[in-house]
Design a protein around this motif. Structure first.
Motif, PDB file in Angstrom:
ATOM      1  N   LEU A  24       0.829  -1.116   0.138  1.00 38.85           N
ATOM      2  CA  LEU A  24       0.288   0.143  -0.035  1.00 38.85           C
ATOM      3  C   LEU A  24       0.657   1.424  -0.034  1.00 38.85           C
ATOM      4  CD1 LEU A  24      -2.863  -1.080   2.587  1.00 38.85           C
ATOM      5  CD2 LEU A  24      -2.817  -1.248   0.340  1.00 38.85           C
ATOM      6  N   VAL A  25       0.567   2.128  -1.172  1.00 37.27           N
ATOM      7  CA  VAL A  25       1.185   3.325  -0.882  1.00 37.27           C
ATOM      8  C   VAL A  25       0.325   4.423  -0.714  1.00 37.27           C
ATOM      9  CG1 VAL A  25       2.417   5.121  -2.677  1.00 37.27           C
ATOM     10  CG2 VAL A  25       2.939   2.521  -3.040  1.00 37.27           C
ATOM     11  N   HIS A  26       0.707   5.319   0.366  1.00 41.87           N
ATOM     12  CA  HIS A  26      -0.241   6.152   0.773  1.00 41.87           C
ATOM     13  C   HIS A  26       0.116   7.371   0.210  1.00 41.87           C
ATOM     14  CE1 HIS A  26      -0.939   2.907   3.744  1.00 41.87           C
ATOM     15  NE2 HIS A  26       0.391   3.351   4.073  1.00 41.87           N
ATOM     16  N   PHE A  27      -0.791   7.948  -0.588  1.00 42.10           N
ATOM     17  CA  PHE A  27      -0.611   9.068  -1.583  1.00 42.10           C
ATOM     18  C   PHE A  27      -1.954   9.692  -1.752  1.00 42.10           C
ATOM     19  CE2 PHE A  27       0.009  10.716  -6.153  1.00 42.10           C
ATOM     20  CZ  PHE A  27       0.735  11.726  -5.754  1.00 42.10           C
ATOM     21  N   ASP A  28      -1.972  10.985  -1.548  1.00 42.07           N
ATOM     22  CA  ASP A  28      -3.000  12.067  -1.928  1.00 42.07           C
ATOM     23  C   ASP A  28      -4.282  11.502  -1.033  1.00 42.07           C
ATOM     24  OD1 ASP A  28      -1.984  13.666  -3.455  1.00 42.07           O
ATOM     25  OD2 ASP A  28      -2.747  13.108  -5.132  1.00 42.07           O
ATOM     26  N   ASP A  29      -3.866  11.041   0.049  1.00 38.11           N
ATOM     27  CA  ASP A  29      -5.143  10.630   1.001  1.00 38.11           C
ATOM     28  C   ASP A  29      -5.851   9.316   0.841  1.00 38.11           C
ATOM     29  OD1 ASP A  29      -4.656  13.034   2.890  1.00 38.11           O
ATOM     30  OD2 ASP A  29      -5.969  14.129   1.721  1.00 38.11           O
ATOM     31  N   ALA A  83      -1.255  -0.749 -14.527  1.00 41.44           N
ATOM     32  CA  ALA A  83      -0.075  -0.482 -14.884  1.00 41.44           C
ATOM     33  C   ALA A  83       0.133   0.913 -15.116  1.00 41.44           C
ATOM     34  CB  ALA A  83       0.415  -1.044 -16.267  1.00 41.44           C
ATOM     35  N   GLN A  84      -0.981   1.440 -15.587  1.00 42.44           N
ATOM     36  CA  GLN A  84      -0.848   3.192 -15.849  1.00 42.44           C
ATOM     37  C   GLN A  84      -0.614   3.803 -14.230  1.00 42.44           C
ATOM     38  OE1 GLN A  84      -3.018   1.261 -17.190  1.00 42.44           O
ATOM     39  NE2 GLN A  84      -3.218   1.515 -19.361  1.00 42.44           N
ATOM     40  N   MET A  85      -1.361   3.097 -13.249  1.00 40.60           N
ATOM     41  CA  MET A  85      -1.198   3.746 -11.797  1.00 40.60           C
ATOM     42  C   MET A  85       0.255   3.520 -11.550  1.00 40.60           C
ATOM     43  SD  MET A  85      -2.067   5.594  -9.198  1.00 40.60           S
ATOM     44  CE  MET A  85      -4.059   5.734  -9.531  1.00 40.60           C
ATOM     45  N   ILE A  86       0.550   2.430 -11.734  1.00 36.98           N
ATOM     46  CA  ILE A  86       2.100   2.064 -11.237  1.00 36.98           C
ATOM     47  C   ILE A  86       3.127   3.030 -12.175  1.00 36.98           C
ATOM     48  CG2 ILE A  86       3.923   0.245 -11.561  1.00 36.98           C
ATOM     49  CD1 ILE A  86       2.008  -1.836 -11.151  1.00 36.98           C
ATOM     50  N   ASN A  87       2.941   3.413 -13.123  1.00 38.79           N
ATOM     51  CA  ASN A  87       3.667   4.450 -13.756  1.00 38.79           C
ATOM     52  C   ASN A  87       3.428   5.549 -13.342  1.00 38.79           C
ATOM     53  OD1 ASN A  87       4.890   2.481 -15.795  1.00 38.79           O
ATOM     54  ND2 ASN A  87       3.316   2.760 -17.223  1.00 38.79           N
ATOM     55  N   ALA A  88       2.300   6.156 -12.906  1.00 39.71           N
ATOM     56  CA  ALA A  88       2.267   7.434 -12.254  1.00 39.71           C
ATOM     57  C   ALA A  88       2.710   7.362 -10.716  1.00 39.71           C
ATOM     58  CB  ALA A  88       0.548   7.489 -11.991  1.00 39.71           C
ATOM     59  N   LEU A  89       2.816   6.258 -10.148  1.00 37.53           N
ATOM     60  CA  LEU A  89       3.398   6.255  -8.811  1.00 37.53           C
ATOM     61  C   LEU A  89       4.845   6.543  -8.952  1.00 37.53           C
ATOM     62  CD1 LEU A  89       1.382   3.484  -6.957  1.00 37.53           C
ATOM     63  CD2 LEU A  89       1.337   5.995  -6.587  1.00 37.53           C
ATOM     64  N   ARG A  90       5.467   5.927 -10.084  1.00 32.96           N
ATOM     65  CA  ARG A  90       6.851   5.623 -10.326  1.00 32.96           C
ATOM     66  C   ARG A  90       7.248   7.164 -10.780  1.00 32.96           C
ATOM     67  NH1 ARG A  90       7.614   0.016 -13.811  1.00 32.96           N
ATOM     68  NH2 ARG A  90       7.717  -1.219 -12.096  1.00 32.96           N
ATOM     69  N   ARG A  91       6.468   7.936 -11.300  1.00 33.35           N
ATOM     70  CA  ARG A  91       6.789   9.168 -11.781  1.00 33.35           C
ATOM     71  C   ARG A  91       6.666  10.118 -10.868  1.00 33.35           C
ATOM     72  NH1 ARG A  91       3.549   8.997 -15.802  1.00 33.35           N
ATOM     73  NH2 ARG A  91       1.650   9.868 -14.730  1.00 33.35           N
ATOM     74  N   ASN A  92       5.769   9.958  -9.928  1.00 34.49           N
ATOM     75  CA  ASN A  92       5.544  11.110  -8.724  1.00 34.49           C
ATOM     76  C   ASN A  92       5.856  10.965  -7.527  1.00 34.49           C
ATOM     77  OD1 ASN A  92       4.192  13.178 -10.746  1.00 34.49           O
ATOM     78  ND2 ASN A  92       2.675  11.608 -11.056  1.00 34.49           N
ATOM     79  N   VAL A  93       5.822   9.556  -6.981  1.00 31.38           N
ATOM     80  CA  VAL A  93       6.013   9.070  -5.652  1.00 31.38           C
ATOM     81  C   VAL A  93       7.170   8.294  -5.270  1.00 31.38           C
ATOM     82  CG1 VAL A  93       4.627   7.952  -3.884  1.00 31.38           C
ATOM     83  CG2 VAL A  93       3.190   9.101  -5.696  1.00 31.38           C
TER      84      VAL A  93
END
Length: 244
Positions: free
Chosen positions: A83-88, A98-108
């Motif tokens: 679990l990644v805790h991001f933006d509440d 996969a799109q969410m994983i890429n977004a997490l790698r880009r920003n988190v």
């Protein structure tokens, strides 16, 4: 500094948690070896908090680098949650797209791996500035910050416009480090970042880690150098005690 004892389920309280592992199971299937299964983690639960550097220790082959790859989404887990805790919100790396994983790698989630893997012919300055540009930073500002990071890590200016595939091992690792630290990721995964560095650049990495913790970054790292480990660790987890 705190140590995780045997049979610990959750390392810290959820206060300040940025990354949580719950009941993680992982094994490798060797399909060319009569479908032999190699168990790695069995019901592993851990919490990683902001402003802390958690260091993973244990014998070689126990799964320290594998755990980082699970946290980054490179390895699929068999059961459990990451679990990644991001933006509440809590985003489960085990089930998200996969799109969410890429977004997490880009920003988190930033990641400094043991080896630099890049597209040939891309200049070092572009590789280092790319994480900032992908976050929306103006190219000119990203290049300026990349130049400052390369100077800090003692990469000669005459190498900036060359591909790191031509660099020495230590220089390639410094490019890895520059890419990992240039953006303000809330979570940072470090897989032996100082393994091939000289003393001066080891000290620079120690400084970068302390600066990241001061910004509230949750760091999960592997450090075989005991001096570095002693300098940066807030929590030490022995996977031999908690992962089986």
């Amino acid at each position: 500094m705190s140590y995780v004892s045997e049979n610990s389920a959750i390392v810290n309280s959820n206060d300040g948690a940025l990354l949580t592992i719950q009941n993680l199971h992982k094994q490798f299937e060797l399909h060319t070896q009569k479908n032999t299964s190699i168990p790695i983690f069995n019901d592993l639960s851990l919490v990683f908090k902001k402003s802390e550097c958690t260091v993973l220790v244990g014998p070689s082959g126990l799964g320290k680098s594998t755990l980082l790859k699970c946290l980054y989404g490179n390895y699929k887990i068999d059961q459990g949650e990451v679990l990644v805790h991001f933006d509440d919100e809590n985003v489960d790396m085990a089930t998200c797209s996969a799109q969410m994983i890429n977004a997490l790698r880009r920003n988190v989630i930033g990641y400094v791996s043991q080896f630099l893997r890049v597209i040939p012919r891309v200049p070092a300055i572009d590789l280092v500035s790319e994480p900032l540009i992908s976050q929306g930073c103006a190219p000119e500002q990203a290049i300026e910050k990349a130049q400052a990071m390369l100077r800090r890590l003692s990469i000669p200016e005459n190498l900036w416009n060359l591909s790191p595939t031509t660099f020495s091992g230590g220089e390639q690792q410094r490019i890895n480090i520059a890419r990992g630290f240039i953006a303000d990721y809330p979570i940072l995964l470090l897989d032996e970042p100082t393994a091939s560095l000289d003393h001066r650049n080891v000290q620079v990495v120690i400084e970068l880690i302390h600066e990241a913790k001061a910004r509230g970054v949750a760091i999960v790292g592997i450090f075989h150098d005991e001096h570095v480990r002693d300098q940066v660790s807030d929590v030490i987890i022995n996977l031999a005690e908690v992962a089986q």
